[in-house]
Write an enzyme that holds these catalytic residues in place. Structure first.
Site, short mmCIF file in Angstrom:
data_model
loop_
_atom_site.label_atom_id
_atom_site.label_comp_id
_atom_site.label_asym_id
_atom_site.label_seq_id
_atom_site.Cartn_x
_atom_site.Cartn_y
_atom_site.Cartn_z
N GLN A 11 0.82 -1.25 0.04
CA GLN A 11 0.10 0.05 -0.07
C GLN A 11 0.66 1.25 0.05
OE1 GLN A 11 -2.41 -0.96 3.37
NE2 GLN A 11 -0.62 -1.45 4.61
N TYR B 190 -10.56 4.69 19.33
CA TYR B 190 -10.86 3.44 18.78
C TYR B 190 -9.71 2.33 19.53
CZ TYR B 190 -9.75 -0.34 15.10
OH TYR B 190 -9.65 -1.49 14.28
N ASP C 117 0.13 -0.17 13.75
CA ASP C 117 0.59 0.99 14.20
C ASP C 117 0.91 0.88 15.98
OD1 ASP C 117 -1.67 1.21 15.81
OD2 ASP C 117 -2.91 2.03 14.04
N ASP D 33 -7.38 -5.82 13.80
CA ASP D 33 -7.51 -4.33 13.57
C ASP D 33 -7.26 -4.16 12.24
OD1 ASP D 33 -7.13 -1.68 13.83
OD2 ASP D 33 -5.38 -1.72 15.16
N SER D 34 -8.05 -4.06 11.33
CA SER D 34 -7.79 -4.15 9.92
C SER D 34 -8.15 -2.62 9.21
CB SER D 34 -8.82 -5.09 9.31
OG SER D 34 -10.09 -4.49 9.31
N SER D 35 -7.88 -2.50 8.06
CA SER D 35 -8.15 -1.29 7.58
C SER D 35 -9.62 -1.72 6.71
CB SER D 35 -7.32 -0.57 6.46
OG SER D 35 -6.64 -1.82 5.69
#
Lengths: 319, 319
Positions: free
Chosen positions: B48, B78, B104, B174-176
């Site tokens: 990405q 979040y 992150d 914890d995905s996009s």
């Protein structure tokens, strides 16, 4: 750093190249952008810049001084919550209600769901807002067609000051942000007048900005209300709404002491508990079932994230 | 209608004239705009487009394929909610936890608050994300410094498939968004692997989009999870977060049946009730008190507005 983004204040400045961006000194450095399909109305009233446009994703959008007031897509969240939280928190059903501002008619529509309500007064300063709403937002403006509604185009502060003491079960202050014509609606003299005009045990519920953006404004407002509503209670509830800055807005719920001086030993009203039944649809006006508010949403709306609870510590009666 | 707004997909396209606008086919016709003070990093990984910029109002911002993943200003909402809701819902303290994605480091930081946790594994596909986070987001990346953390740079699906059955008390996905590399993380084979890898009575908690934007995606995801977590429970919680689209994001909380086949008469876990103590700060890593999550926020997060409750009817075990 140089920027080609327009400055806020009017729709002309906020719409560029087919996109609207909501900019304001109230939320510097950020703003929601919406793709514009068609500009439907542009006008300048005695008080503010008024614009209506058709957006690609949010239906029809109402701007005052370049700032979003309501969109077809999500207006129900704000209108339902600012009306039904105080209506359902009252210990006996409201009969007489005043709305200050709210010229789009959405709060009227929500109040009209209650059969026990006998009179709904509105004090709106800008006659262009109801006119524009009736033309472009029929689903909000339907509130004006309820026979119990009386619209007064006037200064809301003066209207409240001139109301007899203890006139209302509930006063909803559906204002825009504290810049421009609505600034005085965030000041102490107005809240003193509201306190006088509402009955003992009644509620004043005011639009009170976003926790994420304006905790300092909310804190000052809540502290001031606590001084004014002596013996009563001051609480804060929130709702999610994608087209308001930060996606969230709150309301300050101020309950007047049950006896006028707050004496007599009765505890102040805790608005976190709903006491009146959830209102239903209003087939006569074509108003459908509730889309956002329920009793469980009511109570959950008063639960604040830790940073907000800490930030408002000492300013709220119930949190 | 012609538009000069950039198309989505990379930071180059999304940043124009000193402003970034978050555009995506996932939310057509709308997007948050943020004023850019300085671009700190631009790179292209094997998976990405990666960009970090300093914003005027939200601190440092991480973009993947042009879409906001985290900002200094509001990431705690979040990260705390996706970690502490399942951690506190478990009937006995988690000892072994897996994070899929989450490069992150923010979820690791939250999991590290629990002294009972013995092992925290992370399966992150893109090594550039932890590298960039360590450099530009020290307050999130601090999670990587906890001695219980093991980072695996690998395909998360394969990692979960290769894990022994019943390996974990909790798996956080914890995905996009389900476009690009994270698409497979929203599909049934992955959830079947997750279900296998978590212990009976354990929880899988996944990032699950916004009620306001993607009720259809959430509905399909919840219905699929209900098939996979037979005898267990599937519930949905939300949190407010200004820099995510619509200002809100939700998570699907899937509890595995207490006995493997969902037999034995024990009721499925109701994650709306917190059972473990709220975690405190972590002075060793300089992690402060919680800023968003509390037990009362936990329970309130499962209360859905009427439109969402109706839309998800039949797909959720508890709502």
């Amino acid at each position: 750093m140089a920027s080609s983004k327009p400055s806020p204040g009017s729709a002309d400045q906020a719409i560029n190249d087919g996109w609207y961006t909501e900019l304001s000194p109230m939320w510097p450095g950020q703003g929601l952008s919406l793709k514009v399909k068609e500009i439907l109305y542009r006008g300048k009233s005695d008080f503010q810049d008024v614009c209506v446009f058709e957006s690609e994703s949010m239906g029809t959008v109402l701007l005052l001084d370049g700032v979003i007031q309501a969109t077809d897509r999500d207006e129900f969240s704000y209108q339902e919550m600012i009306a039904h939280i105080p209506m359902c928190a009252l210990e006996r059903p409201a009969k007489k209600v005043l709305v200050v501002g709210g010229g789009d008619g959405g709060v009227l529509r929500e109040l009209a769901r209650y059969p026990e309500v006998q009179e709904i007064h509105m004090a709106e300063i800008d006659k262009m807002v109801p006119e524009v709403s009736k033309k472009y937002f029929p689903e909000m403006a339907v509130g004006f067609t309820d026979p119990r509604v009386t619209l007064h185009i006037c200064d809301g502060i003066k209207y409240v000051e001139d109301s007899p003491e203890h006139s209302y079960d509930l006063i909803v202050v559906d204002s825009s942000d504290p810049v421009g014509p609505a600034e005085v609606l965030f000041e102490k003299p107005f809240f003193e007048a509201l306190h006088r005009a509402v009955r003992p045990g009644g509620i004043v519920c005011t639009q009170a900005e976003s926790l994420w953006l304006h905790l300092d404004i909310i804190k000052a407002l809540a502290a001031m209300c606590k001084e004014v509503f002596v013996g009563g209670s001051v609480s804060y509830a929130t709702t999610t709404i994608p087209t308001y800055p930060s996606g969230q807005i709150g309301m300050l719920v101020c309950a007047k002491a049950r006896t006028e001086q707050g004496e007599g030993g009765s505890a102040p009203l805790d608005p976190r508990t709903p006491r009146q039944a959830e209102p239903g649809p209003l087939p006569a006006l074509g108003v459908p079932d509730l889309q956002y508010y329920s009793h469980e949403v009511h109570s959950a709306a008063f639960v604040l994230p830790v940073f907000a609870k800490k930030g408002l510590q000492g300013c709220l009666t119930f949190q």
